[in-house]
Design a protein around this motif. Structure first.
Motif, PDB file in Angstrom:
ATOM      1  N   ASP A  78     -36.760-109.209  37.278  1.00 51.89           N
ATOM      2  CA  ASP A  78     -37.714-109.596  35.700  1.00 51.89           C
ATOM      3  C   ASP A  78     -36.832-107.832  35.651  1.00 51.89           C
ATOM      4  O   ASP A  78     -37.157-107.536  35.332  1.00 51.89           O
ATOM      5  N   HIS A  79     -35.239-108.602  35.188  1.00 54.14           N
ATOM      6  CA  HIS A  79     -34.330-106.972  35.181  1.00 54.14           C
ATOM      7  C   HIS A  79     -35.080-106.210  33.382  1.00 54.14           C
ATOM      8  O   HIS A  79     -34.866-105.139  34.061  1.00 54.14           O
ATOM      9  N   GLU A  80     -35.372-106.662  32.559  1.00 51.50           N
ATOM     10  CA  GLU A  80     -35.876-106.111  31.730  1.00 51.50           C
ATOM     11  C   GLU A  80     -37.235-105.675  32.029  1.00 51.50           C
ATOM     12  O   GLU A  80     -37.019-103.740  31.414  1.00 51.50           O
ATOM     13  N   CYS A  81     -38.068-105.706  32.788  1.00 52.81           N
ATOM     14  CA  CYS A  81     -38.821-105.253  33.329  1.00 52.81           C
ATOM     15  C   CYS A  81     -38.999-104.164  34.251  1.00 52.81           C
ATOM     16  O   CYS A  81     -39.222-102.474  34.037  1.00 52.81           O
ATOM     17  N   THR A  82     -38.165-104.014  34.925  1.00 52.50           N
ATOM     18  CA  THR A  82     -36.849-102.865  36.286  1.00 52.50           C
ATOM     19  C   THR A  82     -36.453-102.154  35.316  1.00 52.50           C
ATOM     20  O   THR A  82     -36.869-101.329  36.009  1.00 52.50           O
ATOM     21  N   SER A  83     -35.608-102.672  34.014  1.00 52.75           N
ATOM     22  CA  SER A  83     -34.874-101.528  33.584  1.00 52.75           C
ATOM     23  C   SER A  83     -35.943-100.532  32.865  1.00 52.75           C
ATOM     24  O   SER A  83     -36.164 -99.377  33.364  1.00 52.75           O
ATOM     25  N   THR A  84     -37.196-101.206  32.146  1.00 55.60           N
ATOM     26  CA  THR A  84     -38.175-100.445  30.880  1.00 55.60           C
ATOM     27  C   THR A  84     -38.805 -98.885  32.034  1.00 55.60           C
ATOM     28  O   THR A  84     -39.307 -97.995  32.310  1.00 55.60           O
ATOM     29  N   ALA A  85     -39.686-100.031  33.503  1.00 50.00           N
ATOM     30  CA  ALA A  85     -40.070 -98.747  34.640  1.00 50.00           C
ATOM     31  C   ALA A  85     -39.759 -98.246  34.933  1.00 50.00           C
ATOM     32  O   ALA A  85     -39.958 -97.090  35.475  1.00 50.00           O
ATOM     33  N   LEU A  86     -38.337 -98.341  35.405  1.00 47.70           N
ATOM     34  CA  LEU A  86     -37.491 -97.344  35.883  1.00 47.70           C
ATOM     35  C   LEU A  86     -37.740 -96.172  34.949  1.00 47.70           C
ATOM     36  O   LEU A  86     -37.461 -94.642  35.275  1.00 47.70           O
ATOM     37  N   VAL A  87     -37.190 -96.324  33.742  1.00 53.02           N
ATOM     38  CA  VAL A  87     -37.542 -95.048  32.298  1.00 53.02           C
ATOM     39  C   VAL A  87     -38.743 -94.537  32.624  1.00 53.02           C
ATOM     40  O   VAL A  87     -38.851 -93.339  32.661  1.00 53.02           O
ATOM     41  N   GLN A  88     -39.226 -94.924  32.892  1.00 54.90           N
ATOM     42  CA  GLN A  88     -41.128 -94.538  32.621  1.00 54.90           C
ATOM     43  C   GLN A  88     -41.958 -94.241  33.606  1.00 54.90           C
ATOM     44  O   GLN A  88     -42.401 -92.969  34.245  1.00 54.90           O
ATOM     45  N   LEU A  89     -40.866 -94.562  35.025  1.00 51.50           N
ATOM     46  CA  LEU A  89     -40.452 -93.578  36.634  1.00 51.50           C
ATOM     47  C   LEU A  89     -40.604 -92.580  35.997  1.00 51.50           C
ATOM     48  O   LEU A  89     -40.902 -91.204  36.678  1.00 51.50           O
ATOM     49  N   CYS A  90     -39.378 -92.365  35.877  1.00 55.71           N
ATOM     50  CA  CYS A  90     -38.589 -91.068  35.760  1.00 55.71           C
ATOM     51  C   CYS A  90     -38.868 -90.137  34.796  1.00 55.71           C
ATOM     52  O   CYS A  90     -39.667 -88.951  35.513  1.00 55.71           O
ATOM     53  N   GLU A  91     -39.311 -90.895  34.074  1.00 65.98           N
ATOM     54  CA  GLU A  91     -40.333 -89.786  32.418  1.00 65.98           C
ATOM     55  C   GLU A  91     -41.942 -89.727  33.307  1.00 65.98           C
ATOM     56  O   GLU A  91     -42.065 -88.321  32.875  1.00 65.98           O
ATOM     57  N   ALA A  92     -42.805 -90.241  34.196  1.00 65.56           N
ATOM     58  CA  ALA A  92     -43.591 -89.616  33.846  1.00 65.56           C
ATOM     59  C   ALA A  92     -43.407 -89.043  35.853  1.00 65.56           C
ATOM     60  O   ALA A  92     -44.380 -87.761  35.911  1.00 65.56           O
ATOM     61  N   LEU A  93     -42.818 -88.650  36.678  1.00 62.77           N
ATOM     62  CA  LEU A  93     -42.105 -87.859  37.350  1.00 62.77           C
ATOM     63  C   LEU A  93     -42.263 -86.592  37.389  1.00 62.77           C
ATOM     64  O   LEU A  93     -42.735 -85.455  37.404  1.00 62.77           O
ATOM     65  N   THR A  94     -41.645 -86.090  35.739  1.00 67.61           N
ATOM     66  CA  THR A  94     -41.157 -84.906  35.274  1.00 67.61           C
ATOM     67  C   THR A  94     -42.656 -84.100  34.145  1.00 67.61           C
ATOM     68  O   THR A  94     -42.810 -83.138  33.741  1.00 67.61           O
ATOM     69  N   ARG A  95     -43.542 -85.162  34.334  1.00 63.75           N
ATOM     70  CA  ARG A  95     -44.478 -84.316  33.978  1.00 63.75           C
ATOM     71  C   ARG A  95     -45.438 -83.837  35.412  1.00 63.75           C
ATOM     72  O   ARG A  95     -46.774 -83.708  34.824  1.00 63.75           O
ATOM     73  N   LEU A  96     -45.272 -84.429  36.146  1.00 62.20           N
ATOM     74  CA  LEU A  96     -46.201 -83.921  37.956  1.00 62.20           C
ATOM     75  C   LEU A  96     -46.049 -82.747  38.074  1.00 62.20           C
ATOM     76  O   LEU A  96     -44.693 -81.565  37.395  1.00 62.20           O
ATOM     77  N   GLU A  97     -47.330 -81.636  38.252  1.00 61.29           N
ATOM     78  CA  GLU A  97     -47.703 -80.844  38.596  1.00 61.29           C
ATOM     79  C   GLU A  97     -47.193 -80.492  40.371  1.00 61.29           C
ATOM     80  O   GLU A  97     -46.493 -81.305  40.984  1.00 61.29           O
ATOM     81  N   PRO A  98     -46.264 -79.557  40.328  1.00 62.19           N
ATOM     82  CA  PRO A  98     -45.871 -79.150  41.913  1.00 62.19           C
ATOM     83  C   PRO A  98     -46.700 -79.800  42.946  1.00 62.19           C
ATOM     84  O   PRO A  98     -48.165 -79.815  43.281  1.00 62.19           O
TER      85      PRO A  98
END
Length: 215
Positions: free
Chosen positions: A171-191
């Motif tokens: 599911d290419h649309e799902c994959t693309s959206t989830a990749l963006v979501q993952l990158c954004e989520a990683l920026t919110r993590l505490e060290p």
């Protein structure tokens, strides 16, 4: 109270309260099984602290038996914790499969907003490679669902699992959206809170191997 919420996707071996080793903590828990003060939540946490599968099964069986016989089965919280205990149970059998699904589903029937029941039902279906079902459950969470309760790493893990589902299902649309979501989520993590991307590593390995074999 959200019940047992501290488990990661993998089993961990850590110290118990006050620096007790997992083994000594288990003895305390098992001794208390005969007493009125038996705490099924503590037993489940103790089970997560051991790599001994027999000890883990004993602790989880005790917690499940206690909650089933003495807990309020009309409570979404109790149904969730029983389902969670079955999810963590080392037995790979039809009974475990049935109990995980039935108790977590019942928790959601009682309280559709029991997010941890939804989460571990998604994990169960992902583990069983029921990716369409897992994907639907995971997509039911908002991108910052767990950040609101101080568990931003769960949002990153959810995005990773959605990405994996998209990859497995092509599911290419799902994959693309989830990749963006993952990158954004990683920026919110505490060290130091980055979750182990084990599901993504496995998915990429499986799909790469499959593509090579099909040539």
């Amino acid at each position: 109270m959200d019940g047992i919420t501290m488990s990661t996707r993998g089993h961990r071996h850590v110290d118990g309260p006050g620096g007790q080793s997992a083994l000594s903590w288990m003895h305390v828990i098992m001794d208390s099984m005969m007493a009125e003060a038996f705490d099924p939540y503590a037993a489940i946490e103790a089970a997560e602290c051991t790599t001994d599968l027999q000890e883990r099964a004993r602790l989880l069986d005790a917690a499940i038996m206690h909650l089933t016989s003495k807990g309020d089965l009309a409570s979404a919280e109790v149904q969730y914790v029983i389902g969670y205990a079955w999810y963590q149970h080392p037995a790979e059998c039809a009974l475990r499969d049935e109990k995980v699904q039935s108790h977590l589903t019942e928790a959601l029937r009682i309280n559709p907003h029991q997010k941890f029941a939804q989460l571990y039902l998604a994990h169960y279906h992902f583990d069983k490679k029921n990716f369409p079902v897992a994907l639907k459950l995971l997509q039911g969470f908002e991108p910052m669902e767990f950040s609101r309760v101080g568990q931003a790493w769960r949002d990153a893990k959810n995005a990773e699992m959605i990405l994996c589902c998209g990859l497995y299902l092509s599911d290419h649309e799902c994959t693309s959206t989830a990749l963006v979501q993952l990158c954004e989520a990683l920026t919110r993590l505490e060290p130091g809170t980055n979750p182990d991307p084990s599901e993504l590593a496995v998915a990429l390995h499986v799909l790469t191997k499959s593509a090579q074999e099909s040539r």
